[in-house]
Design an enzyme around this catalytic site. Structure first.
Site, PDB file in Angstrom:
ATOM      1  N   ASP A  89       0.887  -1.261   0.033  1.00  0.00           N
ATOM      2  CA  ASP A  89       0.139  -0.030   0.188  1.00  0.00           C
ATOM      3  C   ASP A  89       0.816   1.306   0.130  1.00  0.00           C
ATOM      4  OD1 ASP A  89       0.961  -0.238   2.722  1.00  0.00           O
ATOM      5  OD2 ASP A  89      -0.831  -0.451   3.739  1.00  0.00           O
ATOM      6  N   HIS A  90       2.116   1.174   0.370  1.00  0.00           N
ATOM      7  CA  HIS A  90       2.824   2.543   0.382  1.00  0.00           C
ATOM      8  C   HIS A  90       3.533   2.698  -0.834  1.00  0.00           C
ATOM      9  CE1 HIS A  90       2.310   1.871   4.798  1.00  0.00           C
ATOM     10  NE2 HIS A  90       3.007   2.911   5.034  1.00  0.00           N
ATOM     11  N   ASP A  96       3.630  -1.233  11.382  1.00  0.00           N
ATOM     12  CA  ASP A  96       3.224   0.133  11.070  1.00  0.00           C
ATOM     13  C   ASP A  96       2.554   0.611  12.346  1.00  0.00           C
ATOM     14  OD1 ASP A  96       2.506   1.700   8.190  1.00  0.00           O
ATOM     15  OD2 ASP A  96       1.260   2.186   9.955  1.00  0.00           O
ATOM     16  N   ARG A 137      -0.758  12.484  10.400  1.00  0.00           N
ATOM     17  CA  ARG A 137       0.545  13.285  10.495  1.00  0.00           C
ATOM     18  C   ARG A 137       0.856  14.415   9.990  1.00  0.00           C
ATOM     19  NH1 ARG A 137       3.425   7.532  11.530  1.00  0.00           N
ATOM     20  NH2 ARG A 137       2.685   7.194  13.694  1.00  0.00           N
ATOM     21  N   SER A 157       6.439   7.133  13.032  1.00  0.00           N
ATOM     22  CA  SER A 157       6.251   5.821  12.346  1.00  0.00           C
ATOM     23  C   SER A 157       7.233   4.466  13.225  1.00  0.00           C
ATOM     24  CB  SER A 157       6.990   5.831  10.880  1.00  0.00           C
ATOM     25  OG  SER A 157       7.555   4.877  10.333  1.00  0.00           O
ATOM     26  N   ARG A 185       8.929   2.592  11.524  1.00  0.00           N
ATOM     27  CA  ARG A 185      10.003   2.343  10.611  1.00  0.00           C
ATOM     28  C   ARG A 185      11.241   1.777  11.334  1.00  0.00           C
ATOM     29  NH1 ARG A 185       9.787   7.995   7.624  1.00  0.00           N
ATOM     30  NH2 ARG A 185       7.565   7.490   7.653  1.00  0.00           N
TER      31      ARG A 185
HETATM   32  C1  MIC Z   1       3.528   6.451   8.249  1.00  0.00           C
HETATM   33  O1  MIC Z   1       2.788   6.817   8.432  1.00  0.00           O
HETATM   34  O2  MIC Z   1       4.715   7.158   8.909  1.00  0.00           O
HETATM   35  C2  MIC Z   1       4.085   4.848   7.988  1.00  0.00           C
HETATM   36  C3  MIC Z   1       4.830   4.919   6.734  1.00  0.00           C
HETATM   37  O3  MIC Z   1       2.869   4.157   7.492  1.00  0.00           O
HETATM   38  C4  MIC Z   1       5.118   4.206   8.876  1.00  0.00           C
HETATM   39  C5  MIC Z   1       5.640   3.124   8.431  1.00  0.00           C
HETATM   40  C6  MIC Z   1       6.677   3.275   7.548  1.00  0.00           C
HETATM   41  O4  MIC Z   1       7.513   4.065   7.718  1.00  0.00           O
HETATM   42  O5  MIC Z   1       6.992   2.505   6.838  1.00  0.00           O
HETATM   43  C7  MIC Z   1       4.318   4.040  10.138  1.00  0.00           C
HETATM   44  O6  MIC Z   1       3.287   4.790  10.497  1.00  0.00           O
HETATM   45  O7  MIC Z   1       4.836   3.118  10.848  1.00  0.00           O
HETATM   46 FE1  SF4 Z   2      -0.186   4.891   5.101  1.00  0.00          FE
HETATM   47 FE2  SF4 Z   2       1.093   5.581   7.405  1.00  0.00          FE
HETATM   48 FE3  SF4 Z   2      -0.457   7.561   6.073  1.00  0.00          FE
HETATM   49 FE4  SF4 Z   2      -1.636   5.247   7.311  1.00  0.00          FE
HETATM   50  S1  SF4 Z   2      -0.313   6.802   8.160  1.00  0.00           S
HETATM   51  S2  SF4 Z   2      -1.898   6.255   5.075  1.00  0.00           S
HETATM   52  S3  SF4 Z   2      -0.367   3.709   7.044  1.00  0.00           S
HETATM   53  S4  SF4 Z   2       1.393   6.475   5.217  1.00  0.00           S
END
Ligand code: MIC
Ligand code: SF4
Length: 646
Positions: free
Chosen positions: A65-66, A120, A380, A539, A541
């Site tokens: 999805d990313h 995630d 965010r 995140s 990550r």
């Molecule tokens: C995000 O919202 O920051 C992400 C991208 O979904 C991350 C995961 C990632 O960095 O791959 C998260 O929230 O954990």
């Molecule tokens: Fe995707 Fe993270 Fe954004 Fe949710 S917050 S839509 S998991 S990038």
């Protein structure tokens, strides 16, 4: 201490080992896991490195999805690896276009009373359906797939009592924004938020999930709603009535702290740049000119949210001053909007329909223009996350977002002059089971040239000769440490991705963080990062640990380190320390040396004290005392140089 809570009931039913006093590590059995592609590639490489033949969970799902821009072959190389490794290891695979992991998991797999960990940070979305759903680093998810328990600090339970019902144009998003204004993003580590009160039954599962999803921004372990008649209704709509179990707190349940939110007193709210807890009412922002509106993400990409938007747009046109992008959270949502005509309402109002997925939320496209305001239904708004330096990103409900799209400026939706749309709940959601790929044992794993290997750390030495490579301030997020956006495609290529660690702090003509860290590493010293409050929020990550590790970072010392990031540091053998005396933060500067004698022995100190000696450029020396929150198991892991070495 909390008693009779849903939190406690789920932990009791999944208890494996550990303490039962708040803060003590408790190991729980994990029923389900989820991964997404941007963290998943590394998680499955780690699963392979651990030597797991087949996952031991009830259900594991791998979503894409990313990373779906496919600028260059890297993304699709990842997808092919993910699909084949999923089939091989017994994991269900959801291909690109099916939807955002959290939205889809809620629709297809979420089950009340079950435990779920996901690579995630917004995995707590599942709390909306009464699951204990927790975000974690990829390696922890790999360990859970291997059948190992997952450790959390035995939680304090913050009870949020909801009373009354939301008034027209006010939304679930306003509930969580209100809670963020009370609890902020700091200081809630180790707690679980549990919702109760007569207001709960007025909120549907999608609304509850918006609230638990963005609960991630509080820094809590997770958030959870009861499983009640409303939950049952959702499961019936999803064709999964048999998966319902009731889950309620005891009538005399006690919480460690209670916060009351009167739903009928809430007004539309916004998180202002550049933190989800920088809250104002939309009325206070009324009239501020806006250039871009984006609707979607795992917070507000569900059917109900987009139906509200479509109904508000029906027969109207958006302001010529804005662009409006809409990204449905799942294929099902898009298909439902398409089949009932709502998609046409959006298109003819002037919306740009974006691909189903994370997209703009993770800075993949739709970056705003310089010096303009962007209004998003996401969760965010950390500085620069949109892909534009100095961005002014506001987070709002879909109701407020559509009001802004129609007027071109901040507008309290209650002033729009028409009634708030109330979409009917669909009797049945569309189910696209054929598009989920079931495992096939023996599938060959496809490993194109861009699929690397998870790097390993060396064991912690007796004496750690450290040098401070960077000193940063409060609330450094993992987006600061390890930017996503255009760099996301490097997630499977650690040497290349490492070059952009702390990119936002690089300055022209000055060596980058990566260059400085590598120079320290190559001189035989251990790199040190100094942070302040809430270091590593946001995140999950694990690249925010892996890439610094690759560059030779051995210690992160801060006033406070957030839960998931701390776990990731431990997993990759980086020592997370906390200043015993916050004033010492001021004494340290970049390029200072920080020496730890007998560090391995020091970590066994029962009082959790670690002494280091700060050596300034002029040769002056000062003893600095640190503490840590490492469990005995964490200490073994750090000493080994990370979990893969163990
Ligand atoms: C995000 O919202 O920051 C992400 C991208 O979904 C991350 C995961 C990632 O960095 O791959 C998260 O929230 O954990
Ligand atoms: Fe995707 Fe993270 Fe954004 Fe949710 S917050 S839509 S998991 S990038």
């Amino acid at each position: 201490m909390a008693r009779g809570t849903i939190t406690q009931k789920i932990i009791d039913a999944h208890y494996v080992s550990g303490g039962r006093q708040p803060g003590e590590p408790v190991g729980i059995h994990i029923d389900q896991t989820l991964t997404q592609d941007a963290t998943g590639t590394m998680a499955y490489l780690e699963l392979e490195a651990i030597g797991v033949e087949k996952v031991a969970t009830e259900l594991s799902v791998s979503y894409v999805d990313h990373n779906m821009m496919q600028n260059g072959p890297e993304n699709r190389n990842d997808h092919l690896y993910l699909r084949s490794v999923a089939a091989n290891k017994g994991v269900v695979f959801s291909p690109p276009g099916n939807g955002i992991c959290h939205q889809l998991h809620l629709e297809r797999f979420g089950r009340p009373g079950k435990t779920l960990i996901g690579s995630d940070s917004h995995t707590p979305t599942g709390g909306g359906i009464g699951m204990m759903a927790i975000g974690a680093g990829g390696l922890d998810v790999a360990m859970a797939m291997a059948g190992r328990p997952f450790f959390i600090p035995y939680p304090k339970v913050i009870g949020v009592k909801l009373t009354g019902a939301l008034r027209p144009w006010c939304a679930a998003k306003d509930v969580i924004l209100k809670l963020l204004s009370i609890l902020t993003t700091k200081g809630n580590v180790g707690s679980i938020v549990e919702y109760f009160g007569d207001g709960v039954e007025t909120l549907g599962v999608p609304q509850r999930s918006t609230i638990t999803n963005m609960g991630a921004e509080l820094g809590v372990t997770t958030s959870i709603f009861p499983s009640d008649a409303t939950t049952r209704r959702w499961l019936v709509q999803q064709g999964r009535a048999d998966e319902f179990v009731e889950l309620l707190p005891d009538a005399d349940a006690e919480y460690d702290r209670v916060i009351e939110i009167e739903l009928d007193k809430l007004v539309p709210m916004a998180a202002c740049p550049s933190s989800p807890d920088n809250i104002k009412t939309v009325a206070e922002l009324e009239g501020v000119k806006v250039d871009q509106v984006l609707i979607g993400s795992c917070t507000n990409g569900g059917y109900r949210d987009l139906a509200v938007v479509a109904m508000a747009l029906r027969g109207r046109k958006i302001s010529p001053d804005v662009t409006l992008g809409i990204a449905p959270g799942s294929r099902t949502v898009l298909e439902m909007l398409a089949s009932n005509g709502m998609l046409a309402d959006m298109i003819s109002a002037g919306a740009r329909i974006l691909e189903v997925g994370c997209g703009a939320c993770i800075g993949q496209g739709q970056s705003p223009a310089d010096d303009t305001v962007t209004v998003r239904t996401f969760n965010r708004n950390f500085a620069g996350r949109s892909g534009t330096k100095g961005d002014q990103s506001y987070l709002v409900s879909p109701e407020t977002a559509v009001a802004v799209a129609l007027t071109g400026k901040f507008t309290d939706p209650r002033n729009l002059g028409f009634d708030a749309p109330v979409p009917a709940e669909p009797e049945r959601f569309i189910r696209e089971d054929a598009l989920l790929q079931q495992p096939v044992a023996g599938t060959e794993i496809v490993r194109k040239r861009t699929i690397g290997e998870p790097p390993r750390n060396s064991a912690l030495p007796e004496k750690l000769d450290g040098k401070v490579v960077i000193k940063v301030g409060d609330k450094i997020t993992t987006d600061h440490i390890m930017p996503a956006g255009v760099h996301l495609k490097l997630r499977s290529n650690i040497p290349a991705y490492s070059k952009v660690v702390f990119e936002c702090f690089n300055q022209p003509g000055v060596p980058t963080f990566a260059e400085r860290a590598a120079a320290v590493r190559d001189s035989g010293k251990a790199g040190v990062i100094i942070g302040r409050d809430s270091y590593g929020q946001g995140s999950s990550r694990e690249h925010a640990a892996i890439c610094p590790m690759y560059l030779g970072i051995k210690v992160v010392a801060a006033l406070a380190i957030e839960r998931i990031h701390r776990a990731n540091l431990v997993n990759f053998g980086i020592l997370p320390l906390v200043f015993a005396n916050p004033a010492d933060y001021d004494a340290i500067d970049e390029n200072d040396s920080l020496e730890f004698k007998d560090i391995r022995a020091q970590l066994d100190d029962p009082d959790r004290r670690v002494a280091g000696v700060l050596v300034k450029a002029d040769g002056s020396r000062k003893e600095i005392s640190f503490t840590h929150a490492l469990s005995p198991d964490d200490i073994v892991t750090v000493k080994a140089g990370g979990r893969l070495n163990r």
